[in-house]
Design an enzyme around this catalytic site. Structure first.
Site, mmCIF file in Angstrom:
data_model
loop_
_atom_site.group_PDB
_atom_site.id
_atom_site.type_symbol
_atom_site.label_atom_id
_atom_site.label_comp_id
_atom_site.label_asym_id
_atom_site.label_seq_id
_atom_site.Cartn_x
_atom_site.Cartn_y
_atom_site.Cartn_z
ATOM 1 N N CYS A 132 1.087 -0.800 0.177
ATOM 2 C CA CYS A 132 0.213 0.050 -0.162
ATOM 3 C C CYS A 132 0.105 0.891 0.284
ATOM 4 C CB CYS A 132 -0.926 -0.224 1.539
ATOM 5 S SG CYS A 132 -2.463 0.976 1.167
ATOM 6 N N ASP A 179 -9.717 -3.158 -6.852
ATOM 7 C CA ASP A 179 -9.012 -1.899 -5.624
ATOM 8 C C ASP A 179 -9.615 -0.296 -6.324
ATOM 9 O OD1 ASP A 179 -7.761 -0.599 -4.223
ATOM 10 O OD2 ASP A 179 -5.566 -1.751 -4.855
ATOM 11 N N HIS A 212 -7.662 -4.692 -2.255
ATOM 12 C CA HIS A 212 -6.689 -3.912 -1.660
ATOM 13 C C HIS A 212 -5.969 -4.673 -0.651
ATOM 14 C CE1 HIS A 212 -3.875 -0.395 -2.120
ATOM 15 N NE2 HIS A 212 -4.245 -0.541 -0.724
#
Length: 246
Positions: A132, A179, A212
């Site tokens: 991330c 995502d 994600h």
């Protein structure tokens, strides 16, 4: 789960209950988690945190996974003592919070980490992975540090830097199909541009039906349908690092 007011779906997933195998140390002005294999090695991997910080058990689990495959791993506090994000925080303040933790301004800490690995651990071959926010950091570092032999960026992408396609060493980008922060159009653009500009090996892989954070924020035993994708992505990471850190 993330909602429309949430600009980053990093709260999707699970916090692992995990007893880390390494130790916390102080390196100059930053703290770091360090894990070392039983046998001596001159190979190391820097593990870059997501927004939940360097102490997140999930990230330490991934560091220890790498250590089990023979690497010294180090997960530094790239927030340098600043508070990590909490799922209970007000997501409307996230953009402001993020401005004080810019993923493309980590050189001071990175130089300290590299010095430690080279001088204290006698490391000669170094790679980097990140999740991330740390995936963005990884992308950035692979543009700036030629001594990094390989990088693996998980669901992180630089959007606003002109030379973001000039990778210095082989980089694997792993994305999730579902995502909302990184739409597939951006992934396709990254791949198109890298094909034109990158002079080193790269790979972009999108995992179907995944969200994600799936590689380090999902538990295989809770989400059995996701298990093959989680395991495949981790295997891809290990094979990429093994191929280029040798």
């Amino acid at each position: 789960m993330a909602n429309e007011a949430c600009p980053c779906p990093c709260d999707i997933g699970d916090k692992f209950e995990y007893g880390a195998k390494g130790q916390e140390i102080q390196i100059e002005h930053i703290k770091a988690y360090v894990s070392k294999p039983h046998s001596s090695t001159d190979k190391a991997v820097i593990v870059v945190q997501d927004i939940f910080g360097w102490q997140l058990p999930n990230t330490r689990f991934m560091a220890d996974l790498l250590t089990a495959h023979g690497y010294i791993t180090i997960c530094p506090d790239f927030f340098v003592g600043q508070e990590s994000w909490k799922p209970s925080n007000d997501w409307s303040t996230f953009t402001e919070w993020l401005q004080t933790r810019q993923a493309t301004k980590v050189e001071k800490e990175m130089n300290v980490v590299l010095k430690y690995l080279k001088e204290q651990c006698h490391v000669k071959k170094i790679g980097v992975i990140g999740f991330c926010w740390g995936g963005v950091v990884t992308h950035h570092l692979m543009l700036k540090y030629p001594e990094l032999k390989a990088g693996v960026s998980f669901y992180g992408i630089i959007r606003d830097v002109e030379d973001r396609y000039n990778l210095l060493n082989p980089t694997l980008f792993i994305f999730a199909e579902i995502d909302h922060v990184i739409p597939l159009e951006q992934v396709s653009l990254l791949e198109q541009k890298l094909k034109v500009h990158s002079k080193v090996d790269f790979q972009i892989k999108v995992f179907p039906k995944q969200t994600h954070g799936f590689v380090h924020r999902k538990k295989e035993d809770i989400n059995p349908e996701d298990k093959p994708f989680i395991e495949e992505a981790r295997k891809d990471m290990l094979e990429w690092l093994q191929k280029y850190i040798n």
